[in-house]
Design a protein around this motif. Structure first.
Motif, PDB file in Angstrom:
ATOM      1  N   GLY A  10      -5.654 -14.586  12.710  1.00 34.64           N
ATOM      2  CA  GLY A  10      -6.741 -15.081  11.877  1.00 34.64           C
ATOM      3  C   GLY A  10      -7.646 -13.950  11.457  1.00 34.64           C
ATOM      4  O   GLY A  10      -8.108 -13.902  10.322  1.00 34.64           O
ATOM      5  N   THR A  11      -7.858 -12.984  12.319  1.00 35.06           N
ATOM      6  CA  THR A  11      -8.790 -11.913  12.023  1.00 35.06           C
ATOM      7  C   THR A  11      -8.174 -10.903  11.067  1.00 35.06           C
ATOM      8  O   THR A  11      -8.526 -10.837   9.894  1.00 35.06           O
ATOM      9  N   GLY A  12      -7.227 -10.120  11.564  1.00 35.23           N
ATOM     10  CA  GLY A  12      -6.686  -9.047  10.749  1.00 35.23           C
ATOM     11  C   GLY A  12      -5.838  -9.532   9.601  1.00 35.23           C
ATOM     12  O   GLY A  12      -5.966  -9.049   8.478  1.00 35.23           O
ATOM     13  N   ILE A  13      -4.968 -10.483   9.871  1.00 37.31           N
ATOM     14  CA  ILE A  13      -4.002 -10.853   8.853  1.00 37.31           C
ATOM     15  C   ILE A  13      -4.658 -11.542   7.664  1.00 37.31           C
ATOM     16  O   ILE A  13      -4.256 -11.373   6.528  1.00 37.31           O
ATOM     17  N   PHE A  14      -5.693 -12.330   7.896  1.00 39.92           N
ATOM     18  CA  PHE A  14      -6.347 -13.021   6.797  1.00 39.92           C
ATOM     19  C   PHE A  14      -7.524 -12.249   6.218  1.00 39.92           C
ATOM     20  O   PHE A  14      -7.915 -12.482   5.081  1.00 39.92           O
ATOM     21  N   VAL A  15      -8.096 -11.335   6.990  1.00 37.82           N
ATOM     22  CA  VAL A  15      -9.306 -10.653   6.543  1.00 37.82           C
ATOM     23  C   VAL A  15      -9.033  -9.214   6.119  1.00 37.82           C
ATOM     24  O   VAL A  15      -9.434  -8.789   5.038  1.00 37.82           O
ATOM     25  N   LEU A  16      -8.320  -8.447   6.934  1.00 35.85           N
ATOM     26  CA  LEU A  16      -8.170  -7.022   6.679  1.00 35.85           C
ATOM     27  C   LEU A  16      -6.902  -6.654   5.916  1.00 35.85           C
ATOM     28  O   LEU A  16      -6.833  -5.584   5.319  1.00 35.85           O
ATOM     29  N   THR A  17      -5.890  -7.516   5.931  1.00 38.47           N
ATOM     30  CA  THR A  17      -4.618  -7.152   5.300  1.00 38.47           C
ATOM     31  C   THR A  17      -4.796  -6.858   3.818  1.00 38.47           C
ATOM     32  O   THR A  17      -4.295  -5.846   3.303  1.00 38.47           O
ATOM     33  N   GLY A  18      -5.490  -7.726   3.123  1.00 34.85           N
ATOM     34  CA  GLY A  18      -5.715  -7.507   1.695  1.00 34.85           C
ATOM     35  C   GLY A  18      -6.506  -6.245   1.424  1.00 34.85           C
ATOM     36  O   GLY A  18      -6.189  -5.469   0.513  1.00 34.85           O
ATOM     37  N   ALA A  22      -7.002  -6.065  14.567  1.00 36.93           N
ATOM     38  CA  ALA A  22      -6.411  -7.398  14.511  1.00 36.93           C
ATOM     39  C   ALA A  22      -5.695  -7.751  15.803  1.00 36.93           C
ATOM     40  O   ALA A  22      -5.496  -8.923  16.113  1.00 36.93           O
ATOM     41  N   TYR A  23      -5.286  -6.742  16.573  1.00 41.49           N
ATOM     42  CA  TYR A  23      -4.605  -6.981  17.847  1.00 41.49           C
ATOM     43  C   TYR A  23      -5.574  -6.969  19.029  1.00 41.49           C
ATOM     44  O   TYR A  23      -5.167  -7.227  20.165  1.00 41.49           O
ATOM     45  N   GLY A  24      -6.829  -6.652  18.773  1.00 42.48           N
ATOM     46  CA  GLY A  24      -7.762  -6.428  19.866  1.00 42.48           C
ATOM     47  C   GLY A  24      -8.099  -7.632  20.704  1.00 42.48           C
ATOM     48  O   GLY A  24      -8.550  -7.486  21.835  1.00 42.48           O
ATOM     49  N   GLY A  25      -7.893  -8.821  20.198  1.00 46.33           N
ATOM     50  CA  GLY A  25      -8.288 -10.006  20.940  1.00 46.33           C
ATOM     51  C   GLY A  25      -7.490 -10.267  22.199  1.00 46.33           C
ATOM     52  O   GLY A  25      -7.901 -11.078  23.030  1.00 46.33           O
ATOM     53  N   PHE A  26      -6.331  -9.580  22.367  1.00 50.61           N
ATOM     54  CA  PHE A  26      -5.492  -9.882  23.529  1.00 50.61           C
ATOM     55  C   PHE A  26      -6.194  -9.579  24.848  1.00 50.61           C
ATOM     56  O   PHE A  26      -5.870 -10.158  25.877  1.00 50.61           O
ATOM     57  N   ASP A  27      -7.167  -8.648  24.857  1.00 49.27           N
ATOM     58  CA  ASP A  27      -7.827  -8.317  26.112  1.00 49.27           C
ATOM     59  C   ASP A  27      -8.656  -9.484  26.645  1.00 49.27           C
ATOM     60  O   ASP A  27      -9.032  -9.499  27.817  1.00 49.27           O
ATOM     61  N   THR A  28      -8.905 -10.467  25.789  1.00 45.99           N
ATOM     62  CA  THR A  28      -9.596 -11.671  26.246  1.00 45.99           C
ATOM     63  C   THR A  28      -8.783 -12.393  27.318  1.00 45.99           C
ATOM     64  O   THR A  28      -9.346 -12.963  28.254  1.00 45.99           O
ATOM     65  N   ILE A  29      -7.461 -12.370  27.191  1.00 45.74           N
ATOM     66  CA  ILE A  29      -6.609 -13.040  28.173  1.00 45.74           C
ATOM     67  C   ILE A  29      -6.791 -12.409  29.542  1.00 45.74           C
ATOM     68  O   ILE A  29      -6.923 -13.099  30.561  1.00 45.74           O
ATOM     69  N   ALA A  30      -6.790 -11.065  29.577  1.00 45.67           N
ATOM     70  CA  ALA A  30      -7.035 -10.381  30.846  1.00 45.67           C
ATOM     71  C   ALA A  30      -8.406 -10.729  31.390  1.00 45.67           C
ATOM     72  O   ALA A  30      -8.611 -10.825  32.595  1.00 45.67           O
ATOM     73  N   ASN A  31      -9.340 -10.936  30.486  1.00 47.10           N
ATOM     74  CA  ASN A  31     -10.710 -11.240  30.878  1.00 47.10           C
ATOM     75  C   ASN A  31     -10.861 -12.645  31.446  1.00 47.10           C
ATOM     76  O   ASN A  31     -11.863 -12.954  32.087  1.00 47.10           O
ATOM     77  N   LEU A  32      -9.871 -13.508  31.192  1.00 49.35           N
ATOM     78  CA  LEU A  32      -9.892 -14.864  31.725  1.00 49.35           C
ATOM     79  C   LEU A  32      -9.132 -14.977  33.043  1.00 49.35           C
ATOM     80  O   LEU A  32      -8.905 -16.083  33.533  1.00 49.35           O
ATOM     81  N   ALA A  33      -8.763 -13.835  33.625  1.00 55.93           N
ATOM     82  CA  ALA A  33      -7.964 -13.841  34.855  1.00 55.93           C
ATOM     83  C   ALA A  33      -8.665 -14.566  35.995  1.00 55.93           C
ATOM     84  O   ALA A  33      -8.016 -15.195  36.835  1.00 55.93           O
ATOM     85  N   GLU A  34      -9.987 -14.485  36.038  1.00 54.32           N
ATOM     86  CA  GLU A  34     -10.740 -15.126  37.115  1.00 54.32           C
ATOM     87  C   GLU A  34     -10.645 -16.649  37.047  1.00 54.32           C
ATOM     88  O   GLU A  34     -10.876 -17.341  38.044  1.00 54.32           O
ATOM     89  N   GLU A  35     -10.297 -17.173  35.878  1.00 55.54           N
ATOM     90  CA  GLU A  35     -10.187 -18.616  35.698  1.00 55.54           C
ATOM     91  C   GLU A  35      -8.731 -19.061  35.594  1.00 55.54           C
ATOM     92  O   GLU A  35      -8.449 -20.196  35.210  1.00 55.54           O
ATOM     93  N   THR A  36      -7.796 -18.169  35.941  1.00 54.55           N
ATOM     94  CA  THR A  36      -6.364 -18.469  35.891  1.00 54.55           C
ATOM     95  C   THR A  36      -5.863 -18.910  37.263  1.00 54.55           C
ATOM     96  O   THR A  36      -6.196 -18.302  38.273  1.00 54.55           O
ATOM     97  N   ARG A  37      -5.065 -19.949  37.293  1.00 58.39           N
ATOM     98  CA  ARG A  37      -4.607 -20.521  38.562  1.00 58.39           C
ATOM     99  C   ARG A  37      -3.695 -19.574  39.325  1.00 58.39           C
ATOM    100  O   ARG A  37      -3.828 -19.409  40.527  1.00 58.39           O
ATOM    101  N   ASN A  38      -2.731 -18.976  38.634  1.00 55.98           N
ATOM    102  CA  ASN A  38      -1.773 -18.094  39.296  1.00 55.98           C
ATOM    103  C   ASN A  38      -1.611 -16.824  38.451  1.00 55.98           C
ATOM    104  O   ASN A  38      -0.659 -16.697  37.677  1.00 55.98           O
ATOM    105  N   PRO A  39      -2.534 -15.860  38.594  1.00 56.09           N
ATOM    106  CA  PRO A  39      -2.514 -14.666  37.739  1.00 56.09           C
ATOM    107  C   PRO A  39      -1.202 -13.908  37.761  1.00 56.09           C
ATOM    108  O   PRO A  39      -0.781 -13.360  36.738  1.00 56.09           O
TER     109      PRO A  39
END
Length: 578
Positions: free
Chosen positions: A90-98, A277-294
């Motif tokens: 949503g970020t890079g592909i729709f906003v920055l690609t053009g 555009a790929y930077g959002g993936f670090d959010t997943i690592a940031n949710l590790a504290e709320e993950t059942r089985n990291p």
């Protein structure tokens, strides 16, 4: 993967009942005279904190207790995969690609996404190993604090916050552009025109409103936010599939000529910008504290979602280039205008709606991730502890979410997209480069175990890898057509990496999941991130430098003394971890 070090908080204090220590913690802030005395010790304290390092047990246990309440472990791999889609697409592909296709890369934008995607995947490997081993909300801040020390972690923290805040502002500005397209109006028609400097003269109240709505949803419940995210992301995926199929069906291969209108240099210039555009993936690592089985959920969520995203980005970029010549692509609402140009005017609102859905989930997931970064930074007292508090009913960090929203809204209200994106990319690249360095330190250095000779071998090798990478980037910027400089920089990089592989024994073996081909993949990540940083404009480095200096001044005024006091209190209690 629950750990024995996780705190159990009984009868926590009221969330909104605050005192002075929640704003100004530690003995340094008890009075004005006390503060002046401690400021006179700044050099000594700076040296002490620069050399200090945390450890896994403290980050998982004692530091987390600063939040007063626990975050609930309510997420699984399915949630994380969709968080990956929601945070990135949503970020890079729709906003920055053009923008980058039109200005820097032309049809070769697909190669820019391949380059930046490969570099991002290397960083994903590093993040995954850390998140599995240290599943806390602090993400890269916590990881760097353990491996490279508190001062380096602070520099990273400043850029983490800058990345998140500016990133959300950039997406919110793009949201407004696509919303006006959906209404069949000019992209800037709903912004207020002023006499401020160019790049800051179009005020955007709609972007501010969208940020407020996203943060409100993020505050209510992490699990409910996840459900909303994966439903919205699933709908957006359908739109993306339509965009790809329709783009290839109605596109012309003749529009791909010339394929490299700006040369090879343009590919890397665009790659450095769309990397965000790929930077959002670090959010997943940031949710590790709320993950059942990291140990299981995080590798599946991170690697699975990023692999799919790279393919999607490349296909969408290629379909856009086939629909229109790069000179006619609209930098603000590229896909909507492109479909209109090939006779699919009816698809214009559908594409705009899909882009809005994608950017909405990016803002939503970004609000979750930024708040959790801020929470852990506040746990370490680098900012006031009140931003570390987790609400007992919602199990979310309300104060931290409100702060990041206010700052993002300030940027979004004034700043244009091009001014924001270059600043964001350099922050993202810097953090990911530091994460690769931290992984090599984690694998090859253990305090009290690694001997003096091996420590110096590792230090010299890392400095050589970084220097060689900077040399390659500098040579590329000054002479894109040359090759002689690489005969020096590339062998230096290779030999330094080889020295780590051959001469140094690994001090840590990952318990659950580890990066393959160490030290080669982390070393390559360092080289690529620095190389892409070198492709950015001088203005981006100036803005980056100014923001870093401001953060450093803040650290010397507040963060240094607050963290020193916290460490001194731990030392008195017998549990100093430096």
């Amino acid at each position: 993967m629950a750990t024995a070090t996780e705190p159990s908080i009984v009868n926590p204090p009221q969330y909104w009942k605050l005192n002075k220590c929640d704003f100004l913690p530690g003995e340094s802030f008890t009075s004005w005279n006390a503060y002046k005395l401690e400021v006179s010790q700044t050099c000594y304290r700076f040296k002490d904190r620069m050399m200090s390092r945390s450890n896994d047990a403290d980050e998982l246990g004692e530091i987390r207790q600063q939040s007063k309440n626990d975050m609930k472990r309510c997420l699984n791999w399915w949630d994380l995969i969709w968080f990956g889609f929601g945070s990135v697409i949503g970020t890079g592909i729709f906003v920055l690609t053009g923008q980058e296709t039109h200005d820097h890369a032309g049809p070769a934008i697909v190669l820019s996404y391949i380059v930046s995607g490969f570099s991002a995947m290397l960083s994903v490997f590093c993040y995954t190993e850390f998140a599995v081993e240290i599943p806390v909300a602090g993400g890269s801040f916590a990881y760097l604090r353990i491996e490279l020390g508190e001062f380096v972690a602070f520099i990273a923290a400043a850029n983490i916050l800058l990345e998140g805040i500016v990133g959300s502002a950039a997406v919110a500005r793009g949201w407004t552009s696509y919303f006006t397209t959906l209404l069949n109006r000019e992209p800037n028609s709903l912004r207020f025109h002023t006499n401020l400097a160019k790049g800051f003269n179009l005020l955007d109240p709609i972007a501010v409103g969208v940020l407020i709505i996203a943060s409100t949803l993020a505050i209510l419940s992490t699990k409910k936010t996840s459900i909303f995210n994966w439903i919205a992301s699933a709908v957006n995926t359908v739109v993306i599939i339509f965009v790809i199929i329709a783009g290839f069906s109605h596109g012309k291969t003749s529009n791909l000529t010339p394929f490299l209108p700006f040369g090879v240099k343009g590919i890397f210039q665009a790659a450095a910008v769309v990397y965000f555009a790929y930077g959002g993936f670090d959010t997943i690592a940031n949710l590790a504290e709320e993950t059942r089985n990291p140990a299981i959920d995080i590798p599946i969520g991170l690697l699975g979602s990023m692999s799919c995203i790279i393919v999607i980005y490349c296909l969408m970029a290629l379909s856009l280039s086939m629909m229109q010549p790069y000179t006619k692509i609209d930098p603000d609402a590229a896909y909507s205008i492109a479909f209109q140009s090939v006779g699919l005017k009816w698809a214009k609102p559908l594409v705009a709606l899909g882009a809005l859905k994608g950017m909405t989930t990016v803002l939503l997931v970004g609000s979750l991730g930024q708040a959790r970064y801020l929470t852990h930074i506040a746990r370490a007292h680098m900012i006031p502890p009140l931003f570390a508090f987790v609400h007992p009913k919602t199990s979310t960090p309300i104060n931290a979410t409100l702060l990041t929203t206010i700052l993002s809204a300030g940027f979004a209200f004034f700043s244009s997209l091009d001014a924001l994106s270059s600043l964001l990319s350099i922050s993202t690249l810097f953090i990911f480069m530091m994460m690769a360095v931290a992984l090599l330190v984690r694998r090859y250095y253990a305090k009290g175990v690694t001997n003096h000779r091996n420590r110096w071998t590792l230090t010299v090798s890392l400095l050589t890898i970084i220097a060689a990478s900077m040399g390659s980037a500098a040579y590329w910027s000054s002479n894109p057509q040359g090759w002689l400089g690489y005969t020096i920089t590339v062998p230096c990089w290779f030999l330094a990496t080889m020295a780590i592989a051959i001469k140094l024994p690994q001090q840590r073996t990952p318990k659950f999941w580890g990066v393959p081909f160490v030290p080669w993949l982390p070393s390559m990540s360092i080289a690529l991130n620095i190389f892409l940083m070198g492709s950015l404009s001088t203005e981006a480095f100036i803005r980056f430098g100014i923001c870093t200096i401001i953060m450093l001044i803040y650290y010397l005024i507040f963060g240094l003394h607050a963290t020193y006091d916290m460490a001194h209190q731990k030392l008195v209690g017998g549990s100093e971890s430096t």
